[in-house]
Design an enzyme around this catalytic site. Sequence first.
Site, PDB file in Angstrom:
ATOM      1  N   GLU A  91       5.597   0.443 -36.775  1.00 35.09           N
ATOM      2  CA  GLU A  91       6.953   0.602 -36.249  1.00 35.09           C
ATOM      3  C   GLU A  91       6.953   0.741 -34.732  1.00 35.09           C
ATOM      4  O   GLU A  91       6.048   1.356 -34.170  1.00 35.09           O
ATOM      5  CB  GLU A  91       7.574   1.892 -36.802  1.00 35.09           C
ATOM      6  N   CYS A 104       9.034   3.003 -27.722  1.00 37.37           N
ATOM      7  CA  CYS A 104       8.109   3.922 -28.366  1.00 37.37           C
ATOM      8  C   CYS A 104       7.158   3.083 -29.224  1.00 37.37           C
ATOM      9  O   CYS A 104       7.599   2.379 -30.130  1.00 37.37           O
ATOM     10  CB  CYS A 104       8.922   4.889 -29.221  1.00 37.37           C
ATOM     11  N   CYS A 111      -2.380   7.716 -39.795  1.00 38.72           N
ATOM     12  CA  CYS A 111      -2.873   8.755 -38.892  1.00 38.72           C
ATOM     13  C   CYS A 111      -3.809   9.663 -39.671  1.00 38.72           C
ATOM     14  O   CYS A 111      -3.629   9.860 -40.865  1.00 38.72           O
ATOM     15  CB  CYS A 111      -1.688   9.571 -38.370  1.00 38.72           C
ATOM     16  N   CYS A 115      -0.425  16.156 -40.105  1.00 35.38           N
ATOM     17  CA  CYS A 115       0.594  17.161 -39.787  1.00 35.38           C
ATOM     18  C   CYS A 115       1.595  17.194 -40.939  1.00 35.38           C
ATOM     19  O   CYS A 115       2.061  16.149 -41.398  1.00 35.38           O
ATOM     20  CB  CYS A 115       1.298  16.832 -38.471  1.00 35.38           C
ATOM     21  N   CYS A 118       5.193  15.522 -40.838  1.00 34.90           N
ATOM     22  CA  CYS A 118       5.291  14.151 -40.306  1.00 34.90           C
ATOM     23  C   CYS A 118       5.093  13.133 -41.421  1.00 34.90           C
ATOM     24  O   CYS A 118       4.147  13.221 -42.198  1.00 34.90           O
ATOM     25  CB  CYS A 118       4.239  13.973 -39.213  1.00 34.90           C
ATOM     26  N   GLY A 154       0.678   7.280 -35.429  1.00 33.19           N
ATOM     27  CA  GLY A 154      -0.722   7.467 -35.065  1.00 33.19           C
ATOM     28  C   GLY A 154      -0.918   8.476 -33.945  1.00 33.19           C
ATOM     29  O   GLY A 154       0.039   8.932 -33.313  1.00 33.19           O
ATOM     30  N   GLU A 155      -2.175   8.822 -33.728  1.00 30.28           N
ATOM     31  CA  GLU A 155      -2.555   9.710 -32.625  1.00 30.28           C
ATOM     32  C   GLU A 155      -3.218   8.832 -31.549  1.00 30.28           C
ATOM     33  O   GLU A 155      -4.338   8.348 -31.744  1.00 30.28           O
ATOM     34  CB  GLU A 155      -3.520  10.788 -33.149  1.00 30.28           C
ATOM     35  N   SER A 186       1.780  10.913 -25.945  1.00 35.04           N
ATOM     36  CA  SER A 186       2.058  12.083 -26.771  1.00 35.04           C
ATOM     37  C   SER A 186       0.832  12.366 -27.634  1.00 35.04           C
ATOM     38  O   SER A 186       0.293  11.469 -28.276  1.00 35.04           O
ATOM     39  CB  SER A 186       3.277  11.787 -27.650  1.00 35.04           C
ATOM     40  N   SER A 209       2.158  18.013 -28.358  1.00 34.67           N
ATOM     41  CA  SER A 209       2.876  18.553 -29.515  1.00 34.67           C
ATOM     42  C   SER A 209       2.368  19.963 -29.809  1.00 34.67           C
ATOM     43  O   SER A 209       1.271  20.132 -30.315  1.00 34.67           O
ATOM     44  CB  SER A 209       2.644  17.652 -30.741  1.00 34.67           C
ATOM     45  N   HIS A 211       4.555  22.930 -31.208  1.00 35.57           N
ATOM     46  CA  HIS A 211       5.230  23.269 -32.473  1.00 35.57           C
ATOM     47  C   HIS A 211       5.056  24.706 -32.930  1.00 35.57           C
ATOM     48  O   HIS A 211       5.809  25.165 -33.798  1.00 35.57           O
ATOM     49  CB  HIS A 211       4.843  22.304 -33.596  1.00 35.57           C
ATOM     50  N   HIS A 286      13.695  15.425 -38.128  1.00 37.62           N
ATOM     51  CA  HIS A 286      14.243  14.434 -39.062  1.00 37.62           C
ATOM     52  C   HIS A 286      13.530  14.627 -40.396  1.00 37.62           C
ATOM     53  O   HIS A 286      12.347  14.289 -40.487  1.00 37.62           O
ATOM     54  CB  HIS A 286      13.952  13.009 -38.582  1.00 37.62           C
ATOM     55  N   CYS A 329       9.325   9.080 -36.903  1.00 34.88           N
ATOM     56  CA  CYS A 329       7.989   8.521 -37.071  1.00 34.88           C
ATOM     57  C   CYS A 329       7.627   8.153 -38.515  1.00 34.88           C
ATOM     58  O   CYS A 329       7.576   9.005 -39.382  1.00 34.88           O
ATOM     59  CB  CYS A 329       7.063   9.619 -36.541  1.00 34.88           C
TER      60      CYS A 329
HETATM   61  N1  SAH Z   1       0.271  11.957 -32.713  1.00 37.26           N
HETATM   62  C1  SAH Z   1       1.050  12.133 -31.521  1.00 37.26           C
HETATM   63  C2  SAH Z   1       2.126  11.083 -31.317  1.00 37.26           C
HETATM   64  C3  SAH Z   1       2.953  10.658 -32.491  1.00 37.26           C
HETATM   65  S1  SAH Z   1       4.186  11.754 -33.098  1.00 37.26           S
HETATM   66  C4  SAH Z   1       1.643  13.519 -31.487  1.00 37.26           C
HETATM   67  O1  SAH Z   1       1.574  14.217 -32.489  1.00 37.26           O
HETATM   68  O2  SAH Z   1       2.140  13.929 -30.445  1.00 37.26           O
HETATM   69  C5  SAH Z   1       5.350  11.971 -31.782  1.00 37.26           C
HETATM   70  C6  SAH Z   1       6.156  13.268 -31.901  1.00 37.26           C
HETATM   71  O3  SAH Z   1       7.053  13.199 -33.025  1.00 37.26           O
HETATM   72  C7  SAH Z   1       5.274  14.503 -32.125  1.00 37.26           C
HETATM   73  O4  SAH Z   1       5.718  15.564 -31.314  1.00 37.26           O
HETATM   74  C8  SAH Z   1       5.533  14.800 -33.584  1.00 37.26           C
HETATM   75  O5  SAH Z   1       5.266  16.131 -33.889  1.00 37.26           O
HETATM   76  C9  SAH Z   1       6.990  14.414 -33.738  1.00 37.26           C
HETATM   77  N2  SAH Z   1       7.428  14.191 -35.124  1.00 37.26           N
HETATM   78  C10 SAH Z   1       6.703  13.786 -36.182  1.00 37.26           C
HETATM   79  N3  SAH Z   1       7.470  13.713 -37.304  1.00 37.26           N
HETATM   80  C11 SAH Z   1       8.714  14.082 -36.936  1.00 37.26           C
HETATM   81  C12 SAH Z   1       9.954  14.216 -37.632  1.00 37.26           C
HETATM   82  N4  SAH Z   1      10.029  13.949 -38.938  1.00 37.26           N
HETATM   83  N5  SAH Z   1      11.037  14.625 -36.944  1.00 37.26           N
HETATM   84  C13 SAH Z   1      10.958  14.875 -35.595  1.00 37.26           C
HETATM   85  N6  SAH Z   1       9.826  14.766 -34.894  1.00 37.26           N
HETATM   86  C14 SAH Z   1       8.713  14.378 -35.537  1.00 37.26           C
END
Ligand code: SAH
Length: 341
Positions: A91, A104, A111, A115, A118, A154-155, A186, A209, A211, A286, A329
């Site tokens: 995506e 983006c 990944c 997390c 996610c 992905g990371e 990110s 990130s 959190h 989300h 994501c």
């Molecule tokens: N792996 C990297 C980049 C991808 S995720 C990272 O974790 O930073 C990009 C951002 O979207 C991260 O801050 C992640 O925690 C957040 N994210 C993931 N799932 C989400 C969701 N369902 N709603 C809102 N943010 C989300």
Amino acid sequence: MPTKFFELTQAELADWFKKNNIPAFQAEHAFRGLYAKPVLGWQGLTTLPKNLRPVLEAEIPARIPRPVQVQSSQDGTQKILSALDDAQTIESVWIPTRNRMTVCVSTQVGCKLNCKFCQTGQGGFFRNLDTAEIVGQLVGQSAKPTHIVFMGMGEPLDNLEALSKAIDVIHEPLGLGLGWRRMTISTVGLIPQMQTLSDRYPAINWAISLHSMDDTTRTKIMPINKKYSINQVVDAAGALFRRTSRRVSFEWVCLKDVNDRDEDLRSLVTLLAGEPGFHLNLLPYHPTTSSLFKSSSMERIRFIERQLVTQRCHVSVRESRGLDIDSACGQLRVREIQSAL
Ligand code: SAH
């Protein structure tokens, strides 16, 4: 394996041309032409001799991920699901704002980091994207990107070399021509890789990130915290700021009763108050298909923001774009896979 056009710098293409007795200025034409009209491919480069074009198509294919589904939001955000050569899907999201076009991009199919909140993290890991697959997400649309965030699936730092090469290619003036300051990586906070990349690209922006500021909670929602604890990540962010003088952003996805409690607010004040090098981005969550988590209410998010502002913290609430589409994501990919079952 042929070399792929979208993984080459202009100098590398010129080298290849030189070795094959093609005049070097043709590399310049190719760079301008293929970035401007990638869908036409080498066939569209009429400045090249006709018999050379199929040779280049075979030796240096200029293919880009093929859009298979596009969701458009009322706010102009477009989410594109694209198929790669092995039929895996990724995506990318195009986000227009007043004077920017932010894209983006994804860096992996799936990944490894798992997390818990996610969608991508819950689906497991398939493979890394190569440089051409990363860069290819940025071309082929009528608009041109002005800013890039490596915030898709992905990371990014778990695919360091392909990412680093993509950053070089995206920077090429005759191609996309984006300065480092227009790019943001990110990451969950893979500390050694952060140091490597910030040495290579001191002007690039970082979004980390976080959190949670408490190790027990963070480990529960982000297993990587067992390897790099919250204090280590925050120290690494401080070091980035001191080394580069660029303000570091923290991401904080607001999860109801998990990281939006009064004690979380207090730990954020401790982290941020009077700290010029850190900025906090509060993100509405989300919910995903199998979500165990709920988003904090918008009132709660605005309350946290106000409290932080009065305590002299740099903070903003990230406007949620494309809420009417599956914009978080990994969500569009999952929908596609489920409907195929
Ligand atoms: N792996 C990297 C980049 C991808 S995720 C990272 O974790 O930073 C990009 C951002 O979207 C991260 O801050 C992640 O925690 C957040 N994210 C993931 N799932 C989400 C969701 N369902 N709603 C809102 N943010 C989300």
